[in-house]
Scaffold this motif. Structure first.
Motif, mmCIF file in Angstrom:
data_model
loop_
_atom_site.group_PDB
_atom_site.id
_atom_site.type_symbol
_atom_site.label_atom_id
_atom_site.label_comp_id
_atom_site.label_asym_id
_atom_site.label_seq_id
_atom_site.Cartn_x
_atom_site.Cartn_y
_atom_site.Cartn_z
ATOM 1 N N GLN A 114 38.886 37.042 45.284
ATOM 2 C CA GLN A 114 39.729 35.964 44.978
ATOM 3 C C GLN A 114 40.530 36.276 43.772
ATOM 4 O O GLN A 114 41.633 35.484 43.606
ATOM 5 C CB GLN A 114 38.745 34.805 44.619
ATOM 6 C CG GLN A 114 38.077 34.102 46.019
ATOM 7 C CD GLN A 114 39.083 33.723 47.098
ATOM 8 O OE1 GLN A 114 40.182 33.221 46.474
ATOM 9 N NE2 GLN A 114 38.776 33.874 48.227
ATOM 10 N N THR A 117 44.685 36.474 43.621
ATOM 11 C CA THR A 117 45.309 35.318 44.026
ATOM 12 C C THR A 117 44.874 33.930 43.545
ATOM 13 O O THR A 117 45.527 32.921 43.685
ATOM 14 C CB THR A 117 45.548 35.123 45.725
ATOM 15 O OG1 THR A 117 44.071 34.864 46.055
ATOM 16 C CG2 THR A 117 45.987 36.368 46.337
ATOM 17 N N ALA A 118 43.866 33.985 43.032
ATOM 18 C CA ALA A 118 43.250 32.668 42.104
ATOM 19 C C ALA A 118 44.294 32.111 40.884
ATOM 20 O O ALA A 118 44.909 32.576 40.386
ATOM 21 C CB ALA A 118 41.617 33.043 41.918
ATOM 22 N N SER A 119 43.913 30.977 40.683
ATOM 23 C CA SER A 119 44.499 30.158 39.608
ATOM 24 C C SER A 119 43.757 30.756 38.209
ATOM 25 O O SER A 119 42.575 31.155 38.328
ATOM 26 C CB SER A 119 44.306 28.715 39.615
ATOM 27 O OG SER A 119 43.167 28.372 39.584
ATOM 28 N N LYS A 120 44.184 30.537 37.203
ATOM 29 C CA LYS A 120 43.668 30.883 35.831
ATOM 30 C C LYS A 120 42.180 30.326 35.897
ATOM 31 O O LYS A 120 41.442 30.870 35.246
ATOM 32 C CB LYS A 120 44.488 30.592 34.823
ATOM 33 C CG LYS A 120 44.070 31.148 33.446
ATOM 34 C CD LYS A 120 45.124 31.111 32.396
ATOM 35 C CE LYS A 120 44.452 31.943 31.030
ATOM 36 N NZ LYS A 120 45.399 31.783 29.999
ATOM 37 N N LYS A 123 39.721 32.097 37.989
ATOM 38 C CA LYS A 123 39.492 33.366 37.362
ATOM 39 C C LYS A 123 38.391 33.130 36.245
ATOM 40 O O LYS A 123 37.676 33.880 36.237
ATOM 41 C CB LYS A 123 40.781 34.097 36.879
ATOM 42 C CG LYS A 123 41.859 34.452 37.904
ATOM 43 C CD LYS A 123 42.953 35.099 37.319
ATOM 44 C CE LYS A 123 43.755 35.447 38.540
ATOM 45 N NZ LYS A 123 45.029 36.248 37.930
#
Length: 194
Positions: A114, A117-120, A123
C-alpha cells in the motif's frame, strides 16, 4: 429471481492469518540467547526476524524520501526491539506474542503493497504498526533470554541495524509494489514450514 449469497469469498486478514500461523512462533527454540555471538547471528538465522528487518528497512525507504527521516524510522524500530527485549525480560511470557510475531510478517507485506499509493496518514499508521510489532519480536527474545542478556541484546541490535539498512538500500533498486509480493511469499513459506 434474485439469489442470496450463501458463500462469500471474502476472507478477513485475521482469519487468513489464523489459517497459516504456526502454533508457536516464539523466538526460535534451540537458539542460544546468552552471548554476544548468538546476538549477532540470531537476526540472520531467525527467518522471521530476517524477513521483518529487511522488509521494514524497505518500508522506511518507500515512506520517507529524506535519508535522515528514513534513518529516524530505523532507529525507532531498533529502540522498539530493544525496549521489547527489556520488557520481555522484566515481565515474562504473555499470550499473543507468538501471533503478533507471525502477523508482523503479513502486516509488513501489506504495508509495502500500500505504501506507494497510500496517503500520508495511512503511511504513518503502517509504520507505527510495524514498529509496534518489532517490539513483539524483541519481547519474545527477552522472555527467552539467559546469561549475558545485555551482550546478546547489543549484538542483536548491531545485526538488526545492518539488516534494516540493507533492506533500505535494496529498496532503492526495486522501487515497486512487487517488493511486497516477494516479502509476502517468503513470509507465507516461512509460516507454513515453521
Amino acid at each position: 429471481m434474485k439469489t442470496s449469497k450463501i458463500f462469500s469469498p471474502k476472507i478477513s486478514l485475521p482469519a487468513m492469518a489464523a489459517l497459516v500461523l504456526p502454533v508457536s512462533a516464539y523466538a526460535h527454540p534451540g537458539h542460544d540467547h546468552a552471548s554476544f555471538f548468538s546476538g549477532l547471528v540470531h537476526p540472520v538465522t531467525g527467518v522471521d526476524h530476517l524477513i521483518m528487518l529487511l522488509a521494514f528497512g524497505a518500508l522506511a525507504f518507500f515512506v520517507a524520501k529524506k535519508t535522515v527521516t528514513q534513518l529516524s524510522l530505523l532507529v525507532a524500530a531498533l529502540i522498539a526491539m530493544v525496549t521489547g527485549t527489556i520488557a520481555g525480560l522484566s515481565i515474562g511470557a504473555i499470550s499473543g506474542i507468538e501471533g503478533a510475531i507471525a502477523a508482523s510478517l503479513l502486516v509488513v507485506s501489506a504495508a509495502l503493497w500500500q505504501v506507494l499509493t497510500a496517503s500520508k496518514p495511512v503511511k504513518s499508521m503502517a509504520v507505527a504498526l510495524c514498529v509496534a510489532l518489532i517490539f513483539c519480536h524483541g519481547y519474545a527474545h527477552g522472555v527467552e533470554a539467559s546469561g549475558n542478556v545485555s551482550m546478546f541484546a547489543a549484538a542483536m541490535a548491531i545485526t538488526a541495524s545492518a539488516l534494516m539498512l540493507l533492506g533500505n538500500r535494496l529498496a532503492a533498486f526495486a522501487s515497486s509494489r512487487w517488493v511486497s509480493v516477494g516479502v509476502a511469499s517468503a513470509s507465507l513459506v516461512y509460516l507454513l514450514v515453521a
